[in-house]
Design a protein around this motif. Sequence first.
Motif, PDB file in Angstrom:
ATOM      1  N   GLN A 118     -40.044 -48.859  20.694  1.00 53.91           N
ATOM      2  CA  GLN A 118     -40.444 -48.018  21.821  1.00 53.91           C
ATOM      3  C   GLN A 118     -41.403 -46.909  21.386  1.00 53.91           C
ATOM      4  OE1 GLN A 118     -36.316 -46.661  22.827  1.00 53.91           O
ATOM      5  NE2 GLN A 118     -37.191 -44.593  22.659  1.00 53.91           N
ATOM      6  N   GLY A 119     -41.994 -47.082  20.213  1.00 48.78           N
ATOM      7  CA  GLY A 119     -43.034 -46.154  19.775  1.00 48.78           C
ATOM      8  C   GLY A 119     -42.542 -44.875  19.130  1.00 48.78           C
ATOM      9  N   VAL A 120     -41.288 -44.846  18.694  1.00 45.16           N
ATOM     10  CA  VAL A 120     -40.716 -43.665  18.050  1.00 45.16           C
ATOM     11  C   VAL A 120     -40.578 -43.940  16.558  1.00 45.16           C
ATOM     12  CG1 VAL A 120     -38.665 -42.185  17.882  1.00 45.16           C
ATOM     13  CG2 VAL A 120     -39.511 -42.919  20.124  1.00 45.16           C
ATOM     14  N   GLY A 121     -41.071 -43.023  15.725  1.00 42.70           N
ATOM     15  CA  GLY A 121     -40.938 -43.161  14.289  1.00 42.70           C
ATOM     16  C   GLY A 121     -39.518 -42.861  13.845  1.00 42.70           C
ATOM     17  N   CYS A 122     -39.181 -43.278  12.621  1.00 41.34           N
ATOM     18  CA  CYS A 122     -37.800 -43.118  12.162  1.00 41.34           C
ATOM     19  C   CYS A 122     -37.758 -42.947  10.650  1.00 41.34           C
ATOM     20  CB  CYS A 122     -36.984 -44.347  12.572  1.00 41.34           C
ATOM     21  SG  CYS A 122     -35.224 -44.227  12.193  1.00 41.34           S
ATOM     22  N   LEU A 123     -36.958 -41.995  10.206  1.00 42.78           N
ATOM     23  CA  LEU A 123     -36.639 -41.830   8.797  1.00 42.78           C
ATOM     24  C   LEU A 123     -35.136 -41.747   8.646  1.00 42.78           C
ATOM     25  CD1 LEU A 123     -39.171 -39.007   7.821  1.00 42.78           C
ATOM     26  CD2 LEU A 123     -39.395 -41.438   7.258  1.00 42.78           C
ATOM     27  N   ASP A 124     -34.583 -42.401   7.636  1.00 42.43           N
ATOM     28  CA  ASP A 124     -33.197 -42.117   7.260  1.00 42.43           C
ATOM     29  C   ASP A 124     -33.277 -41.136   6.095  1.00 42.43           C
ATOM     30  OD1 ASP A 124     -34.073 -44.967   6.366  1.00 42.43           O
ATOM     31  OD2 ASP A 124     -32.619 -44.458   4.805  1.00 42.43           O
ATOM     32  N   ALA A 125     -32.635 -39.973   6.273  1.00 41.11           N
ATOM     33  CA  ALA A 125     -32.825 -38.872   5.327  1.00 41.11           C
ATOM     34  C   ALA A 125     -31.513 -38.142   5.052  1.00 41.11           C
ATOM     35  CB  ALA A 125     -33.868 -37.902   5.873  1.00 41.11           C
ATOM     36  N   PRO A 126     -30.512 -38.844   4.527  1.00 40.53           N
ATOM     37  CA  PRO A 126     -29.250 -38.176   4.201  1.00 40.53           C
ATOM     38  C   PRO A 126     -29.450 -37.163   3.072  1.00 40.53           C
ATOM     39  CG  PRO A 126     -29.284 -40.375   3.272  1.00 40.53           C
ATOM     40  CD  PRO A 126     -30.502 -40.266   4.131  1.00 40.53           C
ATOM     41  N   VAL A 127     -28.485 -36.282   2.933  1.00 35.60           N
ATOM     42  CA  VAL A 127     -28.641 -35.162   2.000  1.00 35.60           C
ATOM     43  C   VAL A 127     -27.451 -35.063   1.058  1.00 35.60           C
ATOM     44  CG1 VAL A 127     -29.995 -33.889   3.700  1.00 35.60           C
ATOM     45  CG2 VAL A 127     -27.535 -33.461   3.550  1.00 35.60           C
ATOM     46  N   SER A 128     -27.679 -34.359  -0.046  1.00 35.09           N
ATOM     47  CA  SER A 128     -26.617 -33.991  -0.966  1.00 35.09           C
ATOM     48  C   SER A 128     -26.794 -32.524  -1.317  1.00 35.09           C
ATOM     49  CB  SER A 128     -26.682 -34.854  -2.235  1.00 35.09           C
ATOM     50  OG  SER A 128     -25.641 -34.513  -3.126  1.00 35.09           O
ATOM     51  N   GLY A 129     -25.686 -31.857  -1.530  1.00 38.48           N
ATOM     52  CA  GLY A 129     -25.715 -30.432  -1.846  1.00 38.48           C
ATOM     53  C   GLY A 129     -24.697 -29.648  -1.050  1.00 38.48           C
ATOM     54  N   GLY A 130     -24.112 -30.293  -0.031  1.00 38.18           N
ATOM     55  CA  GLY A 130     -23.030 -29.681   0.721  1.00 38.18           C
ATOM     56  C   GLY A 130     -23.451 -28.461   1.507  1.00 38.18           C
ATOM     57  N   THR A 131     -22.450 -27.746   2.000  1.00 36.36           N
ATOM     58  CA  THR A 131     -22.728 -26.577   2.827  1.00 36.36           C
ATOM     59  C   THR A 131     -23.422 -25.478   2.031  1.00 36.36           C
ATOM     60  OG1 THR A 131     -20.476 -25.777   2.401  1.00 36.36           O
ATOM     61  CG2 THR A 131     -20.819 -27.053   4.410  1.00 36.36           C
ATOM     62  N   VAL A 132     -23.121 -25.383   0.739  1.00 34.28           N
ATOM     63  CA  VAL A 132     -23.778 -24.374  -0.096  1.00 34.28           C
ATOM     64  C   VAL A 132     -25.278 -24.639  -0.144  1.00 34.28           C
ATOM     65  CG1 VAL A 132     -23.973 -23.443  -2.431  1.00 34.28           C
ATOM     66  CG2 VAL A 132     -21.716 -23.927  -1.473  1.00 34.28           C
ATOM     67  N   GLY A 133     -25.657 -25.899  -0.371  1.00 36.96           N
ATOM     68  CA  GLY A 133     -27.064 -26.267  -0.402  1.00 36.96           C
ATOM     69  C   GLY A 133     -27.744 -26.118   0.940  1.00 36.96           C
ATOM     70  N   ALA A 134     -27.016 -26.419   2.020  1.00 37.50           N
ATOM     71  CA  ALA A 134     -27.588 -26.272   3.358  1.00 37.50           C
ATOM     72  C   ALA A 134     -27.890 -24.807   3.668  1.00 37.50           C
ATOM     73  CB  ALA A 134     -26.638 -26.848   4.401  1.00 37.50           C
ATOM     74  N   GLN A 135     -26.979 -23.933   3.282  1.00 35.88           N
ATOM     75  CA  GLN A 135     -27.180 -22.502   3.527  1.00 35.88           C
ATOM     76  C   GLN A 135     -28.317 -21.941   2.683  1.00 35.88           C
ATOM     77  OE1 GLN A 135     -23.233 -21.157   2.591  1.00 35.88           O
ATOM     78  NE2 GLN A 135     -22.366 -21.960   4.497  1.00 35.88           N
ATOM     79  N   ALA A 136     -28.438 -22.419   1.448  1.00 36.03           N
ATOM     80  CA  ALA A 136     -29.436 -21.871   0.525  1.00 36.03           C
ATOM     81  C   ALA A 136     -30.797 -22.555   0.623  1.00 36.03           C
ATOM     82  CB  ALA A 136     -28.919 -21.986  -0.906  1.00 36.03           C
ATOM     83  N   GLY A 137     -30.866 -23.679   1.332  1.00 31.88           N
ATOM     84  CA  GLY A 137     -32.120 -24.423   1.395  1.00 31.88           C
ATOM     85  C   GLY A 137     -32.434 -25.158   0.111  1.00 31.88           C
ATOM     86  N   THR A 138     -31.397 -25.672  -0.558  1.00 35.80           N
ATOM     87  CA  THR A 138     -31.566 -26.367  -1.838  1.00 35.80           C
ATOM     88  C   THR A 138     -31.021 -27.799  -1.791  1.00 35.80           C
ATOM     89  OG1 THR A 138     -29.482 -25.422  -2.666  1.00 35.80           O
ATOM     90  CG2 THR A 138     -31.516 -24.215  -3.163  1.00 35.80           C
ATOM     91  N   LEU A 139     -30.990 -28.400  -0.616  1.00 35.02           N
ATOM     92  CA  LEU A 139     -30.472 -29.758  -0.485  1.00 35.02           C
ATOM     93  C   LEU A 139     -31.374 -30.765  -1.192  1.00 35.02           C
ATOM     94  CD1 LEU A 139     -29.541 -29.693   3.312  1.00 35.02           C
ATOM     95  CD2 LEU A 139     -27.932 -29.726   1.398  1.00 35.02           C
ATOM     96  N   ALA A 140     -30.763 -31.808  -1.713  1.00 32.46           N
ATOM     97  CA  ALA A 140     -31.497 -32.994  -2.156  1.00 32.46           C
ATOM     98  C   ALA A 140     -31.546 -33.944  -0.959  1.00 32.46           C
ATOM     99  CB  ALA A 140     -30.800 -33.650  -3.334  1.00 32.46           C
TER     100      ALA A 140
END
Length: 297
Positions: A118-140
């Motif tokens: 339907q013309g929508v792009g897609c990325l699968d982009a899971p992360v590692s680093g947990g809530t600490v990484g999410a808060q600090a902006g240091t996710l992998a």
Amino acid sequence: MQINEAPPLSLAVLGIGMMGLPIARRLCAAGHRVQVWNRTRAKAEPLAAAGAVVHEHAADAVHAADIVLSLLENGPVVADVLFQQGVAAAMRPGSLWVDMASIQPREARDHAARLQAQGVGCLDAPVSGGTVGAQAGTLAIMVGGEAADFARAQPVFAPLGRATHVGPHGTGQLTKLANQMIVGITIGAVAEALLLAAKGGADMAKVREAISGGFADSRILQLHGQRMVEQDFAPRGRVSVQLKDMRNAIATAQELGFEAPVTGLLTGLYAQAADHGWADLDQSALFLELAQRNGMA
């Protein structure tokens, strides 16, 4: 103060839980226009103070978005929100779906094919680093999909951490499964080793200190090992989530005709920990399962 200088985008974030909340906050702080939705609206309401617009229905949050980020619970939930709750139909052609949830690679490939139709792009982009990484902006951030879509998602990834394009659709999720296999197995090794040392009369804290810096050192030893020593099992990444990821790894291995006996053994231990009432504790609470088996609980 804004934390990046990219031109602001219109974004939607679906799933405001332990990871979605800090991620949405960082995107607001980066100057993007952020719409948010969560099944339980009250969990998303605090983001209004950060400048986000909270929506009652997921489809309403995405209709004007350039990029939609999913931080939903699992593959079936992602499919339901996308295709049953009207999100896919509401997304504009040319917009981009970025799934940061941890789902099975085959689910990611299926979602990508349906969205691309339907013309929508897609990325699968899971992360590692947990809530600490999410808060600090240091996710992998492990990204599967087309290179052009990866490039246009950079203003979204930049405030969140370090993104790596690992291959076509589904390979971001495959990389996350590899990550979770290593995390889950290593937590088990650290817990078992510390308990063995304690059973023999050693001080667990001193054992952890002694082996830090050697070949056995790791981020797991430092973070999760410290939680085990302190008996601090407040949830950052839950046993139930680790178990889901381990089971996804086993399912994917079976699809590929690959034997994963070590992952299978640890999956069984996490399942027993969940059955014994520790599902909602931090994944380092596998320590409690092993302690109980050895009469040390």
